[in-house]
Every structure is written in structure tokens, then in C-alpha cells.
Write a protein that holds these residues in place. Structure first.
Motif, PDB file in Angstrom:
ATOM      1  N   MET A 138      -8.952 -75.112-102.492  1.00  0.00           N
ATOM      2  CA  MET A 138      -7.957 -74.230-101.906  1.00  0.00           C
ATOM      3  C   MET A 138      -8.660 -73.379-100.845  1.00  0.00           C
ATOM      4  N   ARG A 139      -8.035 -73.206 -99.691  1.00  0.00           N
ATOM      5  CA  ARG A 139      -8.608 -72.492 -98.553  1.00  0.00           C
ATOM      6  C   ARG A 139      -9.870 -73.161 -98.017  1.00  0.00           C
ATOM      7  N   GLN A 140      -9.928 -74.504 -98.146  1.00  0.00           N
ATOM      8  CA  GLN A 140     -11.105 -75.204 -97.601  1.00  0.00           C
ATOM      9  C   GLN A 140     -11.142 -75.120 -96.078  1.00  0.00           C
ATOM     10  N   ALA A 141      -9.952 -75.043 -95.453  1.00  0.00           N
ATOM     11  CA  ALA A 141      -9.883 -74.844 -94.005  1.00  0.00           C
ATOM     12  C   ALA A 141      -9.793 -73.350 -93.779  1.00  0.00           C
ATOM     13  N   GLY A 142     -10.762 -72.794 -93.061  1.00  0.00           N
ATOM     14  CA  GLY A 142     -10.667 -71.356 -92.868  1.00  0.00           C
ATOM     15  C   GLY A 142     -11.997 -70.702 -92.622  1.00  0.00           C
ATOM     16  N   ARG A 143     -12.023 -69.416 -92.928  1.00  0.00           N
ATOM     17  CA  ARG A 143     -13.076 -68.559 -92.399  1.00  0.00           C
ATOM     18  C   ARG A 143     -14.483 -68.858 -92.880  1.00  0.00           C
ATOM     19  N   SER A 144     -14.653 -69.657 -93.945  1.00  0.00           N
ATOM     20  CA  SER A 144     -16.018 -69.991 -94.354  1.00  0.00           C
ATOM     21  C   SER A 144     -16.684 -70.936 -93.346  1.00  0.00           C
ATOM     22  N   SER A 198      -1.790 -73.966 -92.593  1.00  0.00           N
ATOM     23  CA  SER A 198      -0.598 -73.163 -92.326  1.00  0.00           C
ATOM     24  C   SER A 198      -0.732 -71.901 -93.165  1.00  0.00           C
ATOM     25  N   ASP A 199       0.363 -71.255 -93.467  1.00  0.00           N
ATOM     26  CA  ASP A 199       0.348 -70.127 -94.394  1.00  0.00           C
ATOM     27  C   ASP A 199       1.679 -70.088 -95.130  1.00  0.00           C
ATOM     28  N   ILE A 200       1.686 -69.444 -96.287  1.00  0.00           N
ATOM     29  CA  ILE A 200       2.925 -69.407 -97.080  1.00  0.00           C
ATOM     30  C   ILE A 200       4.051 -68.656 -96.372  1.00  0.00           C
ATOM     31  N   PRO A 206      -5.187 -59.357 -89.747  1.00  0.00           N
ATOM     32  CA  PRO A 206      -6.538 -59.777 -90.151  1.00  0.00           C
ATOM     33  C   PRO A 206      -7.110 -58.846 -91.220  1.00  0.00           C
ATOM     34  N   GLY A 207      -7.646 -59.436 -92.278  1.00  0.00           N
ATOM     35  CA  GLY A 207      -8.249 -58.654 -93.351  1.00  0.00           C
ATOM     36  C   GLY A 207      -7.254 -57.989 -94.283  1.00  0.00           C
ATOM     37  N   VAL A 208      -5.972 -58.087 -93.984  1.00  0.00           N
ATOM     38  CA  VAL A 208      -4.939 -57.466 -94.824  1.00  0.00           C
ATOM     39  C   VAL A 208      -4.078 -58.537 -95.478  1.00  0.00           C
ATOM     40  N   GLU A 268     -17.074 -73.583 -87.425  1.00  0.00           N
ATOM     41  CA  GLU A 268     -16.257 -74.343 -86.461  1.00  0.00           C
ATOM     42  C   GLU A 268     -14.806 -73.863 -86.478  1.00  0.00           C
ATOM     43  N   TYR A 269     -14.348 -73.338 -87.622  1.00  0.00           N
ATOM     44  CA  TYR A 269     -13.010 -72.740 -87.695  1.00  0.00           C
ATOM     45  C   TYR A 269     -12.966 -71.442 -86.899  1.00  0.00           C
ATOM     46  N   ARG A 270     -13.950 -70.586 -87.136  1.00  0.00           N
ATOM     47  CA  ARG A 270     -13.959 -69.287 -86.443  1.00  0.00           C
ATOM     48  C   ARG A 270     -14.018 -69.509 -84.930  1.00  0.00           C
ATOM     49  N   ASP A 323       2.145 -70.119-106.512  1.00  0.00           N
ATOM     50  CA  ASP A 323       2.737 -68.881-107.021  1.00  0.00           C
ATOM     51  C   ASP A 323       1.577 -67.945-107.365  1.00  0.00           C
ATOM     52  N   SER A 324       0.824 -67.603-106.311  1.00  0.00           N
ATOM     53  CA  SER A 324      -0.462 -66.919-106.496  1.00  0.00           C
ATOM     54  C   SER A 324      -0.366 -65.662-107.349  1.00  0.00           C
ATOM     55  N   TRP A 325       0.686 -64.884-107.171  1.00  0.00           N
ATOM     56  CA  TRP A 325       0.720 -63.562-107.806  1.00  0.00           C
ATOM     57  C   TRP A 325       1.615 -63.478-109.038  1.00  0.00           C
ATOM     58  N   VAL A 333     -12.775 -72.184 -83.126  1.00  0.00           N
ATOM     59  CA  VAL A 333     -11.508 -72.650 -82.514  1.00  0.00           C
ATOM     60  C   VAL A 333     -10.387 -71.613 -82.651  1.00  0.00           C
ATOM     61  N   ARG A 334     -10.535 -70.685 -83.605  1.00  0.00           N
ATOM     62  CA  ARG A 334      -9.509 -69.658 -83.787  1.00  0.00           C
ATOM     63  C   ARG A 334      -9.705 -68.433 -82.886  1.00  0.00           C
ATOM     64  N   GLU A 335     -10.867 -68.350 -82.230  1.00  0.00           N
ATOM     65  CA  GLU A 335     -11.199 -67.172 -81.428  1.00  0.00           C
ATOM     66  C   GLU A 335     -10.071 -66.775 -80.483  1.00  0.00           C
ATOM     67  N   GLY A 353     -11.123 -72.067-108.933  1.00  0.00           N
ATOM     68  CA  GLY A 353     -10.047 -71.384-109.646  1.00  0.00           C
ATOM     69  C   GLY A 353      -9.181 -70.528-108.732  1.00  0.00           C
ATOM     70  N   HIS A 354      -9.600 -70.340-107.483  1.00  0.00           N
ATOM     71  CA  HIS A 354      -8.778 -69.723-106.441  1.00  0.00           C
ATOM     72  C   HIS A 354      -9.407 -70.140-105.113  1.00  0.00           C
ATOM     73  N   GLY A 355      -8.961 -69.577-104.024  1.00  0.00           N
ATOM     74  CA  GLY A 355      -9.409 -70.054-102.717  1.00  0.00           C
ATOM     75  C   GLY A 355     -10.877 -69.769-102.427  1.00  0.00           C
TER      76      GLY A 355
HETATM   77  C1  LIG Z   1      -1.140 -65.593-101.108  1.00  0.00           C
HETATM   78  C2  LIG Z   1      -1.301 -66.584 -99.985  1.00  0.00           C
HETATM   79  C3  LIG Z   1      -1.246 -66.313 -98.598  1.00  0.00           C
HETATM   80  N1  LIG Z   1      -1.454 -67.511 -97.933  1.00  0.00           N
HETATM   81  C4  LIG Z   1      -1.669 -68.523 -98.839  1.00  0.00           C
HETATM   82  C5  LIG Z   1      -1.537 -67.961-100.130  1.00  0.00           C
HETATM   83  C6  LIG Z   1      -1.630 -68.749-101.405  1.00  0.00           C
HETATM   84  C7  LIG Z   1      -3.046 -69.127-101.701  1.00  0.00           C
HETATM   85  C8  LIG Z   1      -3.866 -68.050-102.337  1.00  0.00           C
HETATM   86  O1  LIG Z   1      -3.480 -67.555-103.394  1.00  0.00           O
HETATM   87  O2  LIG Z   1      -4.923 -67.738-101.781  1.00  0.00           O
HETATM   88  C9  LIG Z   1      -1.873 -69.957 -98.587  1.00  0.00           C
HETATM   89  C10 LIG Z   1      -2.738 -70.362 -97.470  1.00  0.00           C
HETATM   90  N2  LIG Z   1      -3.107 -69.657 -96.365  1.00  0.00           N
HETATM   91  C11 LIG Z   1      -3.889 -70.427 -95.564  1.00  0.00           C
HETATM   92  C12 LIG Z   1      -3.981 -71.711 -96.155  1.00  0.00           C
HETATM   93  C13 LIG Z   1      -4.679 -72.826 -95.401  1.00  0.00           C
HETATM   94  C14 LIG Z   1      -4.954 -74.092 -95.980  1.00  0.00           C
HETATM   95  C15 LIG Z   1      -6.201 -74.103 -96.864  1.00  0.00           C
HETATM   96  O3  LIG Z   1      -6.081 -73.851 -98.069  1.00  0.00           O
HETATM   97  O4  LIG Z   1      -7.287 -74.433 -96.349  1.00  0.00           O
HETATM   98  C16 LIG Z   1      -3.289 -71.672 -97.365  1.00  0.00           C
HETATM   99  C17 LIG Z   1      -3.089 -72.755 -98.407  1.00  0.00           C
HETATM  100  C18 LIG Z   1      -4.498 -70.044 -94.284  1.00  0.00           C
HETATM  101  C19 LIG Z   1      -4.832 -68.618 -94.075  1.00  0.00           C
HETATM  102  N3  LIG Z   1      -4.036 -67.539 -94.303  1.00  0.00           N
HETATM  103  C20 LIG Z   1      -4.682 -66.392 -93.918  1.00  0.00           C
HETATM  104  C21 LIG Z   1      -5.952 -66.742 -93.396  1.00  0.00           C
HETATM  105  C22 LIG Z   1      -6.980 -65.773 -92.839  1.00  0.00           C
HETATM  106  C23 LIG Z   1      -6.572 -65.294 -91.498  1.00  0.00           C
HETATM  107  C24 LIG Z   1      -7.478 -65.753 -90.405  1.00  0.00           C
HETATM  108  O5  LIG Z   1      -8.270 -66.703 -90.547  1.00  0.00           O
HETATM  109  O6  LIG Z   1      -7.365 -65.135 -89.322  1.00  0.00           O
HETATM  110  C25 LIG Z   1      -6.048 -68.139 -93.474  1.00  0.00           C
HETATM  111  C26 LIG Z   1      -7.188 -69.019 -93.014  1.00  0.00           C
HETATM  112  C27 LIG Z   1      -4.130 -65.026 -94.000  1.00  0.00           C
HETATM  113  C28 LIG Z   1      -3.551 -64.688 -95.322  1.00  0.00           C
HETATM  114  N4  LIG Z   1      -2.347 -65.128 -95.793  1.00  0.00           N
HETATM  115  C29 LIG Z   1      -2.146 -64.649 -97.077  1.00  0.00           C
HETATM  116  C30 LIG Z   1      -3.281 -63.880 -97.426  1.00  0.00           C
HETATM  117  C31 LIG Z   1      -3.476 -63.153 -98.733  1.00  0.00           C
HETATM  118  C32 LIG Z   1      -4.164 -63.924 -96.325  1.00  0.00           C
HETATM  119  C33 LIG Z   1      -5.566 -63.360 -96.248  1.00  0.00           C
HETATM  120  C34 LIG Z   1      -5.659 -62.031 -95.606  1.00  0.00           C
HETATM  121  C35 LIG Z   1      -7.104 -61.821 -95.147  1.00  0.00           C
HETATM  122  O7  LIG Z   1      -7.985 -61.686 -95.988  1.00  0.00           O
HETATM  123  O8  LIG Z   1      -7.299 -61.844 -93.919  1.00  0.00           O
HETATM  124  C36 LIG Z   1      -0.982 -65.006 -97.932  1.00  0.00           C
END
Ligand SMILES: Cc1c2[nH]c(c1CCC(=O)O)Cc1[nH]c(c(CCC(=O)O)c1C)Cc1[nH]c(c(CCC(=O)O)c1C)Cc1[nH]c(c(C)c1CCC(=O)O)C2
Length: 355
Positions: A37-43, A86-88, A103-105, A46-48, A216-218, A50-52, A330-332
Motif C-alpha cells: 500500500m502506498r508503493q507509489a509515492g514519496r518514498s 490516485s487518491d480516495i 501537503p503533509g496534512v 523518481e516520484y518526487r 476503510d482506513s479509519w 516527476v511530481r515537482e 500493515g498500512h502504507g
Molecule cells: C486515508 C487515505 C487517503 N488516501 C488514501 C487513503 C487510504 C490509504 C491509507 O490508509 O493510507 C489512498 C491513497 N492515496 C494515494 C494512493 C496511491 C497509490 C499507492 O498506494 O501507491 C492511495 C492508495 C496517493 C497519495 N495521497 C496523498 C499522497 C501524498 C501527497 C503527495 O505526494 O504530494 C499520495 C502519494 C495525500 C493523502 N491522501 C490521504 C492522506 C491521509 C494523504 C497524506 C497526507 C500527507 O501526509 O501528505 C487520504
């Protein structure tokens, strides 16, 4: 059975026969499949890169960028499935809800949904509202070859938690106040969200997603009786709406040890488990007929290589008797995780479980 659910339909046989989809169907596998979960993203650097300069929600609406970001962890880590980037909150944005991802919220909603009049703002989602999703998944399924693509959506409770609170919350006091105090309004809100979520998942499956995960994260904030009464009907409606496609349906939440059985009964084929309940105990709670996904504590990846391997082995040992196991955290993935630790983890699971 529909196109995507059978090897003779639109889905290539190699995808249908992948370790990930086999594990979801509780069939024998060549190795335990892994994705994060969250394998695509800020870790990922190369993601950081292309998202700049591109805001989060805008990046979700650019098909080429979505395609690239979704593929990044597949290239780097050799995971067994891709998850659509994408995002939920994307479907809520698509129907005109005034929200942003700060960002960060996290997601922030300008005008929270608190009254019956507010419900009118939650109109139905049509495929045209999210045409960029159809386009991006079309690109992705061509690029991915046999690797399955997981589509996803937020479950009604978790979406409602953002809509009613207006942003992230620790206590969900406004959402729960509505649930306890105005059960009719709450039920109507969750039912609206179920329709939007179901429509969003259908778009992804019809475009080529091979499995879907409902986050249903929460929902772990609720007692089982409240879950059953006030949330389960809406989640069950979502699962029922996509049942006919025959693609595996995964259901995940955090802190849901007491809800695992009910979350399976809502209509999941695979139940996601956080790190708080060992998988053998989770299997007893969920009961037969469903696969499990999980459940390494994501913070273990900040520890030594030896600790990661020892903890991973504990997860694999607990999963040894399961009917179907998809390895995950167990989570992202936490943003500060070292990418190499994830690559090594995939390799460790594949090697240890090769049959
Ligand atoms: C609760 C929830 C959200 N979004 C998501 C959930 C359920 C998963 C979980 O429980 O973690 C789902 C989600 N959001 C994102 C994905 C991408 C696909 C993947 O899993 O790789 C997925 C599956 C991208 C994202 N969604 C978000 C980011 C970070 C923003 C960024 O990169 O600029 C990404 C990569 C933003 C986001 N969106 C949400 C949060 C809590 C945040 C983080 C806020 C932060 O710490 O900045 C709502």
C-alpha cells in the motif's frame, strides 16, 4: 462471469494466472505475491522528481503522469501487482466537492457536509467525470503486460470522515455525532457515498483493473455493533455492485482487529489486516472462504536488515496455513522508508516462499 473475471475475457491469461490473482482466489501459487500500500509515492526519488511543482490532485488527472508513477514501484521493486496512482478523494473532487489535498496534512474540505441540505452536493459520478482514469488505465494495462493492476476507492465511512470533519481527525467527533444522533441522515450520506464509490470502482474495472481494494482506513474507530448497524450496509452495497465482474475485492482498514469478520462479511474476497493481529489469529476471526492480505508493521523497515527478515519470517510463518495470502505491510509505506529496504523485502518473500 464477466470479461475480467475469466481467462477467456478481456484480461490476458497471463494476468489471470498471476501469483497475485491466484492468491486472491485462494489457488496454489508459485510464490507468495507481494505489493505495498502506498508503493507509489514519496518514498521514491523518481516520484518526487516527476511530481515537482504539480499539486497532488492535479497529478491524478494527468494520464501519462499517473501511468509513469504507477509503474515506478513495479520497475524498481519487482512487486506482483501495481496499484493505480490516485487518491480516495478523487471521485469527490470529480463531482465538484470543494476539497484539496494539502501537503503533509491530507484531504481538506472547504465546506464540510453536516446537514441534509449539504447532501444535495453529493451528485452521482458518471464515467465522463473521470475520463482521465479510463485513459490512464488504458495506457497502464498495455505497459504492465501480465502484472495485474489494482484499482481502489475509499469506503463510505472513511470518505464520510473527511467530508463531515472537513479534514483529517483523530476522534471523528462530528462524523460520529451524526452517526449516533441523526442515524437517518448518516445512513443517507453513506448510501450516497456507496453509489459514488461503486461507480468509481466500475470505471476502473471496465477500463482494465484486475482487482479492487476498498480502503476503510479509519473505520477501526468504531465498535463492532456500530459498524454492523451504521457502516456495513453501505460497504456491502459497494461490494455487491461490483460482484458481477468476478474480480477480487480486497477490504482494508487500520485498527480493525475487532471488525475483521464483519469486514469480510461485507463482501470482501480478501481481508486486509494491519500489524496488530497475527495472520493466523486473523484467519480464525475472518473464518474460511476468504484470503488475507498483510501484515508487516511498516516501521519495521526503519530497523536493521536482520530485524526486517526476522519480522517478515514471523508474518510468513503465521500465514503458512492460510488458504490464500497476499504479502503487504500493515498500512502504507511511510515516506521516509528506504526504497532499497522495500526491494530487499520483496526478494526475501519471493525467495522464502518459492515452491
Ligand atoms: C486515508 C487515505 C487517503 N488516501 C488514501 C487513503 C487510504 C490509504 C491509507 O490508509 O493510507 C489512498 C491513497 N492515496 C494515494 C494512493 C496511491 C497509490 C499507492 O498506494 O501507491 C492511495 C492508495 C496517493 C497519495 N495521497 C496523498 C499522497 C501524498 C501527497 C503527495 O505526494 O504530494 C499520495 C502519494 C495525500 C493523502 N491522501 C490521504 C492522506 C491521509 C494523504 C497524506 C497526507 C500527507 O501526509 O501528505 C487520504
Amino acid at each position: 462471469m464477466s470479461a475480467n473475471g475469466s481467462p477467456t475475457g478481456q484480461q490476458p491469461t497471463a494476468t489471470y494466472d498471476s501469483a497475485f490473482l491466484k492468491a486472491c482466489r485462494r489457488e496454489p501459487v508459485p510464490h507468495t505475491p507481494v505489493w505495498f500500500m502506498r508503493q507509489a509515492g514519496r518514498s521514491l526519488p523518481e516520484y518526487r522528481k516527476v511530481r515537482e511543482g504539480i499539486p497532488m490532485l492535479e497529478s491524478c488527472m494527468r494520464p501519462e503522469l499517473v501511468c509513469e508513477i504507477t509503474l515506478q514501484p513495479v520497475r524498481r521493486h519487482n512487486v506482483d501487482a501495481a496499484i493505480y496512482f490516485s487518491d480516495i478523494v478523487v471521485p469527490l473532487k470529480a463531482i465538484g466537492i470543494d476539497l484539496d489535498i494539502k501537503p503533509g496534512v491530507g484531504p481538506v474540505v472547504e465546506r464540510p457536509v453536516r446537514t441534509r441540505a449539504d447532501l444535495a452536493r453529493l451528485r452521482d459520478l458518471t464515467p465522463e467525470d473521470v475520463s482521465y482514469v479510463t485513459e490512464a488505465i488504458g495506457l497502464l494495462t498495455r505497459e504492465l503486460g501480465p502484472t495485474p493492476l489494482i484499482g481502489f476507492a475509499g469506503a463510505p465511512f472513511t470518505l464520510a470522515s473527511y467530508l463531515v470533519e472537513g479534514g483529517p481527525s483523530r476522534t471523528y467527533e462530528n462524523a460520529k455525532a451524526m452517526m449516533y444522533g441523526d442515524p437517518e441522515l448518516w445512513a443517507d450520506l453513506l448510501d450516497r457515498l456507496a453509489d459514488i464509490t461503486a461507480a468509481f470502482l466500475k470505471v476502473q474495472i471496465e477500463a482494465g483493473a484486475s482487482a479492487v481494494q476498498l480502503f476503510d482506513s479509519w473505520v477501526g474507530a468504531l465498535a463492532p455493533a456500530d459498524y454492523r448497524r451504521s457502516v456495513m450496509p453501505a460497504s456491502a452495497k459497494v461490494f455487491q455492485a461490483v460482484a458481477g465482474y468476478g474480480v477480487p475485492r480486497i477490504h482494508f482498514g487500520v485498527g480493525t482487529g475487532e471488525l475483521l469478520k464483519l469486514m469480510g462479511e461485507a463482501g470482501a474476497d480478501v481481508v486486509g489486516v494491519d500489524w496488530r493481529v497475527p495472520l493466523d489469529e486473523a484467519a480464525r476471526r475472518v473464518g474460511p472462504g476468504r484470503a488475507l492480505q498483510g501484515n508487516l508493521d511498516p516501521t519495521v523497515l526503519f530497523s536493521t536488515r536482520e530485524a526486517v527478515e526476522a519480522r517478515t519470517q514471523e508474518v510468513l510463518d503465521a500465514a503458512a496455513g492460510l488458504e490464500g495470502h497476499v504479502f503487504n505491510l500493515g498500512h502504507g509505506v511511510l515516506p521516509a522508508t528506504a526504497p532499497d529496504a522495500l526491494t530487499r523485502l520483496v526478494d526475501y518473500v519471493h525467495t522464502q516462499t518459492a515452491r
